[in-house]
Design a protein around this motif. Structure first.
Motif, PDB file in Angstrom:
ATOM      1  N   UNK A 178     -34.734 -54.211  15.350  1.00 51.52           N
ATOM      2  CA  UNK A 178     -33.389 -54.243  14.775  1.00 51.52           C
ATOM      3  C   UNK A 178     -33.439 -54.181  13.251  1.00 51.52           C
ATOM      4  N   UNK A 179     -34.331 -54.981  12.648  1.00 51.90           N
ATOM      5  CA  UNK A 179     -34.410 -55.016  11.192  1.00 51.90           C
ATOM      6  C   UNK A 179     -34.851 -53.695  10.597  1.00 51.90           C
ATOM      7  N   UNK A 180     -35.845 -53.045  11.219  1.00 46.76           N
ATOM      8  CA  UNK A 180     -36.352 -51.781  10.677  1.00 46.76           C
ATOM      9  C   UNK A 180     -35.290 -50.696  10.726  1.00 46.76           C
ATOM     10  N   UNK A 181     -34.583 -50.597  11.858  1.00 45.67           N
ATOM     11  CA  UNK A 181     -33.558 -49.556  11.979  1.00 45.67           C
ATOM     12  C   UNK A 181     -32.385 -49.844  11.050  1.00 45.67           C
ATOM     13  N   UNK A 182     -31.987 -51.115  10.951  1.00 43.83           N
ATOM     14  CA  UNK A 182     -30.899 -51.462  10.039  1.00 43.83           C
ATOM     15  C   UNK A 182     -31.258 -51.122   8.601  1.00 43.83           C
ATOM     16  N   UNK A 183     -32.509 -51.365   8.229  1.00 38.24           N
ATOM     17  CA  UNK A 183     -32.929 -51.080   6.856  1.00 38.24           C
ATOM     18  C   UNK A 183     -32.862 -49.585   6.563  1.00 38.24           C
ATOM     19  N   UNK A 184     -33.278 -48.774   7.517  1.00 42.00           N
ATOM     20  CA  UNK A 184     -33.222 -47.325   7.326  1.00 42.00           C
ATOM     21  C   UNK A 184     -31.773 -46.851   7.232  1.00 42.00           C
ATOM     22  N   UNK A 185     -30.938 -47.348   8.141  1.00 42.34           N
ATOM     23  CA  UNK A 185     -29.525 -46.943   8.122  1.00 42.34           C
ATOM     24  C   UNK A 185     -28.825 -47.449   6.869  1.00 42.34           C
ATOM     25  N   UNK A 186     -29.264 -48.589   6.351  1.00 41.19           N
ATOM     26  CA  UNK A 186     -28.653 -49.129   5.133  1.00 41.19           C
ATOM     27  C   UNK A 186     -28.915 -48.222   3.937  1.00 41.19           C
TER      28      UNK A 186
END
Length: 618
Positions: A318-326
């Protein structure tokens, strides 16, 4: 009373086949996985009638000894594990030793193999569970397995097979999953004598492009994250690449394709703020961890896994994908309008803004994606906009309020557009006009930018509200005259029960009679919103949420409601400084390519696109 008796081995295998060989694609998966475990670097797959009448897999792997050919078709016979410790650390795709036996029990199977270094190839056949004696055969290297007439001896189960076209689709998808996980192996896939696709040995990026399409590779976002012994890499699609089904979701654990509820939930939550309604994200992700930290022996078809530390896996995903989308701030990627009026509107990864500026073609259209962390480009403000009227509308990014849209018109005269809009200009350029109080038109170095002002402002407010809630810095604005309104019994009860939650959100609400509530303060970021309508919607959300624990989980949905109320509305006329302030805020806000509902906030029309629309030079 019926007596208890041991089942014959052949019947046991047929029962097991109901779990292992659900359809031709299941048998194909087992056979190809055996080829990969044997070290094959070239796999040829041939089907007839969707695999119902023939599945043939040829490989150049290590082969099988003559003495072990019959054992390879025996139940629970395998070369991959010897003890419980081996099972707990299994790294091969197959290990149960029941795949070939189950397939042979419900089909006519021929196994031909030549062990590396052997002078001859040998062949065995099965019929009604009986295995023939090995016989010499012609084969240069590796193993060939032919499966004919799946479920020929179990007519009742055969009736559950779909049409040849449907079964072919499942086989095609199964082989593409394996090909995606093994780019170091070449695959050739044929159906009814015709080659459907062929993948040579290639890089991971090239294999993803071959399976999911060049556009996905060009427009997708790279993922590269690690936490201790856990690592995640691959590509995810931007929100506008989402689909109505989950047919383009590929997740691999140590090279094994899996469908896991924990993984699906983590990825769905990561996309929650940017994905539109019931759309599904596109991704090709590869997750690696030590074999002893994952149990792959929880499903007969090995399509599900169980993680020892599911919490750590969930947080990393969750954190990795959120960081990329952010990192998808406006200007770092460029959504462009298709001048051919197609239904797809691609996003492309950013490159160094300013390259090839003389060609009229944005550099990101020729950029080559690289594995690594997503980097965004921030552009300095142009000196042409360095005016008091312009900067008076800007606010620091970390403030909870966004007040560049005031109710009163600014008295300053509009500043003219700079004579040149070059590579040093902001990514979204400078505003030139507004259409019907809905869209902002801006000019940048590549052409025309069209912005949905409500969607863009909604995302800006939403991100600021989230930051303020996380930092416990929500600032309230007392109302000069409290807004009193008639409340239902549910609203009255919710206001009393959720008083603390309302205060944390920046609202001060108190009863003034058994049927009326008075709103005395609102979040400063939402001071221009209709206070009664806003607080009614918040009370509705809180009444549906209920407990404080659920409130925490649903917090973002409530903040999205607040942001929607506070964003500038349609038919609201903005001045040029206000429009430019909105563009600068977009460039500094995470996920500003989409609004809270996943809709795009802006599009780019290049000069080439405009020329095509007007047929200039044709």
């Amino acid at each position: 009373m019926p007596t208890i008796a041991l089942l014959p081995d052949h019947l046991i295998n047929q029962i097991a086949a109901g779990e292992v060989v659900e359809r031709p694609a299941s048998a194909l998966k087992e056979i190809v996985e055996n080829s990969l475990d044997a070290g094959a670097t070239d796999v040829h797959i041939q089907l007839q009638e969707g695999g119902i009448t023939l599945i043939k897999v040829s490989d150049n792997g290590c082969g099988i000894q003559k003495e072990q050919l019959s054992l390879a078709l025996a139940r629970h016979a395998t070369s991959k594990i010897r003890s419980l410790n081996d099972l707990e650390q299994v790294g091969s795709l197959g290990f149960r030793g029941e795949g070939l036996a189950s397939i042979a029990a419900v089909s006519r199977l021929t196994l031909t193999s030549r062990e590396t270094g052997s002078d001859y190839a040998w062949q065995v056949e099965t019929q009604e569970g009986e295995i023939s004696a090995p016989a010499p055969a012609a084969l240069q290297k590796g193993t060939v397995i032919e499966v004919r007439d799946v479920y020929y001896n179990t007519p009742a189960r055969r009736k559950f097979l779909k049409t040849a076209t449907t079964e072919f689709g499942h086989c095609d998808d199964t082989c593409k999953r394996l090909a995606l996980a093994w780019p170091t192996v070449s695959f050739t896939f044929s159906h009814n004598g015709k080659v459907c696709w062929k993948f040579p040995i290639q890089s991971r990026q090239a294999r993803i492009a071959a399976v999911l399409g060049e556009s996905f590779m060009e427009e997708g976002l790279p993922v590269d994250a690690a936490n201790g012994q856990l690592s995640l890499y691959g590509m995810i699609g931007s929100p506008t690449q989402s689909r109505s089904s989950r047919d383009a979701q590929y997740f691999f654990v140590n090279g094994r394709f899996v469908k896991d509820k924990l993984v699906s939930h983590a990825l769905r939550e990561a996309y929650r703020d940017v994905l539109h309604h019931e759309r599904h994200p596109v991704y090709a992700l590869f997750f690696t961890l030590p074999p002893d930290l994952v149990d792959v022996n929880v499903h007969p078809q090995k399509s599900e896994v169980k993680f020892r530390d599911s919490g750590a896996v969930y947080r990393l995903l969750k954190g990795a994908i959120q960081q990329v989308l952010a990192g998808t701030v406006a200007g770092a990627q460029t959504p462009s309008i298709d001048t051919n009026m197609s239904t797809s509107i691609p996003f492309t990864p950013s490159s160094q803004v300013g390259e090839r500026a003389d060609t009229g073609t944005p550099p990101w259209q020729t950029s080559q994606p690289q594995w690594g962390k997503f980097e965004q480009t921030r552009m300095p403000l142009s000196a042409g906009e360095n005016t008091p009227a312009y900067f008076s509308q800007l606010r620091p990014v970390d403030l909870p309020a966004t007040s560049f849209v005031s109710n009163s018109q600014t008295t300053s005269s509009p500043q003219p557009l700079p004579d040149t809009v070059d590579s040093q200009s902001p990514p979204l350029g400078f505003a030139v006009a507004q259409i019907h109080g809905v869209y902002v038109l801006a000019q940048n170095q590549y052409g025309l930018v069209v912005v949905d002002m409500h969607a863009a402002h909604e995302r800006i407010l939403y991100e600021k509200l989230k930051q303020a809630i996380d930092a416990h810095t929500v600032v309230s604005q007392p109302l000069l005259i409290p807004a009193s309104f008639h409340a239902t019994s549910v609203e009255m009860a919710t206001a009393q029960q959720q008083e603390e939650a309302l205060r944390e959100l920046g609202f001060e609400l108190a009863p003034v009679s058994p049927t009326h509530l008075a709103l005395r303060a609102v979040p400063i970021a939402l001071q221009k919103a209709d206070p009664v309508s806003l607080v009614r919607d918040i009370l509705k959300d809180l009444s549906e949420v209920g407990s404080s624990n659920v409130l925490l989980a649903k917090r973002n949905e409530i903040l999205a409601t607040m942001a929607c109320h506070g964003a500038v509305r349609a038919n609201r006329h903005l001045t040029l400084p206000e429009m430019n302030a909105l563009l600068r805020e977009m460039e500094a806000t995470e996920r500003s390519d989409q609004c809270n509902h996943g809709r795009p906030t802006w599009f780019q029309l290049s000069m080439n696109d405009l020329d095509k629309l007007f047929m200039r030079g044709q």
